[in-house]
Each structure stands twice: as structure tokens, then as C-alpha cells.
Scaffold this active site. Structure first.
Site, PDB file in Angstrom:
ATOM      1  N   ASP A   1      42.677  47.011  63.845  1.00 32.89           N
ATOM      2  CA  ASP A   1      42.892  45.966  65.271  1.00 32.89           C
ATOM      3  C   ASP A   1      41.324  44.775  65.789  1.00 32.89           C
ATOM      4  O   ASP A   1      40.444  45.679  65.780  1.00 32.89           O
ATOM      5  CB  ASP A   1      42.562  47.369  66.722  1.00 32.89           C
ATOM      6  CG  ASP A   1      43.774  48.246  66.701  1.00 32.89           C
ATOM      7  OD1 ASP A   1      44.464  48.391  66.014  1.00 32.89           O
ATOM      8  OD2 ASP A   1      43.766  48.628  67.446  1.00 32.89           O
TER       9      ASP A   1
ATOM     10  N   ASP B   1      55.189  51.437  75.860  1.00 30.64           N
ATOM     11  CA  ASP B   1      53.445  51.746  75.880  1.00 30.64           C
ATOM     12  C   ASP B   1      53.675  52.642  76.290  1.00 30.64           C
ATOM     13  O   ASP B   1      53.841  51.928  77.686  1.00 30.64           O
ATOM     14  CB  ASP B   1      51.944  50.640  75.519  1.00 30.64           C
ATOM     15  CG  ASP B   1      52.669  49.979  74.266  1.00 30.64           C
ATOM     16  OD1 ASP B   1      52.574  50.854  72.867  1.00 30.64           O
ATOM     17  OD2 ASP B   1      52.412  48.320  73.981  1.00 30.64           O
TER      18      ASP B   1
HETATM   19  O1  LIG Z   1      49.474  47.351  69.647  1.00 29.93           O
HETATM   20  C1  LIG Z   1      48.793  46.477  70.493  1.00 29.93           C
HETATM   21  O2  LIG Z   1      49.214  44.994  70.937  1.00 29.93           O
HETATM   22  C2  LIG Z   1      47.626  46.567  71.199  1.00 29.93           C
HETATM   23  C3  LIG Z   1      48.078  46.019  72.983  1.00 29.93           C
HETATM   24  C4  LIG Z   1      46.277  46.329  73.138  1.00 29.93           C
HETATM   25  C5  LIG Z   1      45.543  47.301  73.053  1.00 29.93           C
HETATM   26  C6  LIG Z   1      45.727  48.060  71.842  1.00 29.93           C
HETATM   27  C7  LIG Z   1      46.889  48.374  71.036  1.00 29.93           C
HETATM   28  N1  LIG Z   1      47.401  48.837  69.832  1.00 29.93           N
HETATM   29  C8  LIG Z   1      46.581  49.331  69.108  1.00 29.93           C
HETATM   30  C9  LIG Z   1      46.992  50.933  68.507  1.00 29.93           C
HETATM   31  O3  LIG Z   1      48.075  50.384  68.017  1.00 29.93           O
HETATM   32  C10 LIG Z   1      45.624  51.597  67.837  1.00 29.93           C
HETATM   33  O4  LIG Z   1      45.309  50.862  66.873  1.00 29.93           O
HETATM   34  C11 LIG Z   1      46.475  52.680  67.744  1.00 29.93           C
HETATM   35  O5  LIG Z   1      47.432  53.062  68.812  1.00 29.93           O
HETATM   36  C12 LIG Z   1      45.804  53.743  66.632  1.00 29.93           C
HETATM   37  O6  LIG Z   1      45.758  54.470  67.664  1.00 29.93           O
HETATM   38  P1  LIG Z   1      44.257  55.786  67.485  1.00 29.93           P
HETATM   39  O7  LIG Z   1      45.113  56.760  65.891  1.00 29.93           O
HETATM   40  O8  LIG Z   1      45.096  56.776  68.591  1.00 29.93           O
HETATM   41  O9  LIG Z   1      42.903  55.105  67.372  1.00 29.93           O
END
Ligand SMILES: O=C(O)c1ccccc1NCC(=O)[C@H](O)[C@H](O)COP(=O)(O)O
Length: 244
Positions: free
Chosen positions: A14, A133
């Protein structure tokens, strides 16, 4: 006899303000920085990743863009990339696909401009995934800051529009290391015949093994972010855990 499929793992990179970061529950301002996004992505590739989930958080929050940097990262990777964050119109979609990524993940657009998303699915098929989401069963858009409809109504509409795949995130779990929402994944799989990529909350190898038990129900992959950056386990260990 058909072979049981293995859960795919998608390490997350990210990006905010040019840096690889982790957020807690997707909230702007909760960032922990992990340095150069290309270095992070290459580290996951070298550790055996087949996919990278690459997110432009600034574009998702509508406060900027890391478009050129993300294009450079995709160009330097040999693995498949799922590109996410702020892809909401023809210009951002064409730019995202031009990076050479394997697929893009649409979020807000699926809630706010359903006609455009239907058209994008019609033009690009399985290069389009939709991110669902949710908090409870209420969808969240605009970098998870706005409510955007009911999960199962939206899922039925997107199924009818031909959406190939869903990336399902429990926003309240994301970045918290509190485990995935397995019931949410089961409920989504029961409501659609399209593959589901699980996202948010993975904290341990047992969490990944638990998600892997849902492969026969339709879970295809799992995005892993914080747990890898916090070194709860290595990617090699994660790949091994889901290989059997
Ligand atoms: O994916 C998106 O577009 C997004 C938009 C706004 C906030 C977050 C977004 N993505 C976050 C992710 O895809 C996380 O990296 C993923 O859910 C992993 O989560 P974790 O394993 O709990 O850190």
C-alpha cells in the site's frame, strides 16, 4: 478426480506519499511507513510471491496520486499485479491497465457509477475485479470514508453485470492483526459463484489455513499486509502453510 486448488497469496504493498505504508482500519493518518514500495514488492517476489496487491492510497483517498511510481513498480516486477486505489474513470482505468498489471480492483466506482463499471467489465472482462469493502454488510467507498449501499444487493447487481471476481475486505479488521472475518467470506461465497479474494486482518499462519479451508466454497486468494510487515511470519512460511 479434480485437484483441490491451493489458496493464492497476495502480499500487499500500500503506497502513500511515495512510501510503502500500513494503515489501521484504512484510516488516513494511521500510517506506519515501511520504505521503498519497489523494494517491498521485489522482496515479496524474491520470497516466492505469485501476486502483489499494489494500492495507491492517495488516489483511494482522493488526495493525490502515486501513478507514475506504481507504473514503475509494475514494470519492474515479473509477478502478477492486482492494482487498486482510485480507479474510477476511463483515464485512471486505461492508465492502470497500461502498466501491464494483470487486473485492477475497482471500489468506489462500483458504488457510485455502476453504469461505467458495467461498461468497464464488458470491455475488459476478468481484468476487472471489484472490491467489496464492508463494515457489517454496509459497503464503504472513497478510501473507506463514505457509506455506499448494501453488500448483497450490490453483489447481485455486479454478478448480473458479469463481474469476474470480488476482493472482500472487512474494513474493521484491516491492518488490525485480529484475524479474518471468515463468516463474511462464507456469506459472500454463498451468494455468488464468482471467486473471492479475502482481505484484511490476517495475523497468523493459522488464519491463512482457516481461509484455505474456504477454497472449496469459492475463496481463491488472500491478501496479506500487516502480518508480513510486522514479521508475524515470513512469506515463505505462508506459502508453505497453504500448499497442503
Ligand atoms: O485497496 C484499496 O483500494 C484500499 C483503499 C483504501 C484503504 C485501503 C485499501 N486497501 C488496503 C489493503 O488492500 C490492505 O493492504 C489489505 O486489506 C491487507 O490488510 P491487512 O493484512 O489487515 O494489513
Amino acid at each position: 478426480m479434480s485437484e483441490t486448488r491451493r489458496l493464492e497469496l497476495l502480499p500487499a504493498v500500500d503506497v502513500a506519499d511515495g512510501q510503502a505504508v500500513r494503515l489501521v482500519q484504512g484510516e488516513a493518518g494511521s500510517e506506519t511507513s515501511y520504505g521503498d514500495p519497489l523494494a517491498a514488492a521485489l522482496a515479496w517476489q524474491n520470497a516466492g510471491a505469485e501476486w502483489i496487491h499494489l494500492v495507491d492510497l492517495d488516489a483511494a483517498f482522493g488526495r493525490g496520486s502515486n501513478r507514475d511510481l506504481l507504473a514503475e513498480v509494475v514494470g519492474k516486477l515479473d509477478v502478477k499485479v492486482e492494482l487498486s486505489g482510485g480507479i474510477r474513470d476511463d483515464a485512471s482505468l486505461e492508465a492502470a491497465l497500461a502498466t501491464g498489471c494483470r487486473r485492477v480492483n475497482l471500489g468506489t466506482a462500483a458504488l457510485e457509477t455502476p453504469d461505467w463499471v458495467r461498461s468497464a467489465i464488458g470491455r475488459h472482462g476478468d481484468k476487472i475485479a471489484v472490491g467489496l469493502d464492508v463494515r457489517g454488510t454496509t459497503l464503504a467507498g472513497r478510501g473507506w470514508t463514505r457509506e455506499g449501499g448494501e453488500l448483497f444487493e450490490t453483489l447481485a447487481r455486479l454478478d448480473a453485470d458479469g463481474c469476474a471476481r470480488y476482493v472482500v475486505t472487512d474494513v474493521n479488521k484491516d491492518g488490525t492483526l485480529t484475524g479474518p472475518n471468515l463468516q463474511l467470506l462464507r456469506d459472500v461465497c454463498a451468494a455468488t459463484d464468482r471467486p473471492v479474494v479475502a482481505s484484511g486482518g490476517v495475523s497468523s499462519l493459522d488464519d491463512l489455513r482457516a481461509i484455505a479451508t474456504l477454497v472449496p466454497e469459492g475463496v481463491e486468494g488472500a491478501i496479506v499486509g500487516k502480518a508480513l510487515y510486522a514479521q508475524a511470519f515470513t512469506l515463505e512460511e505462508a506459502l508453505e502453510a497453504v500448499s497442503r
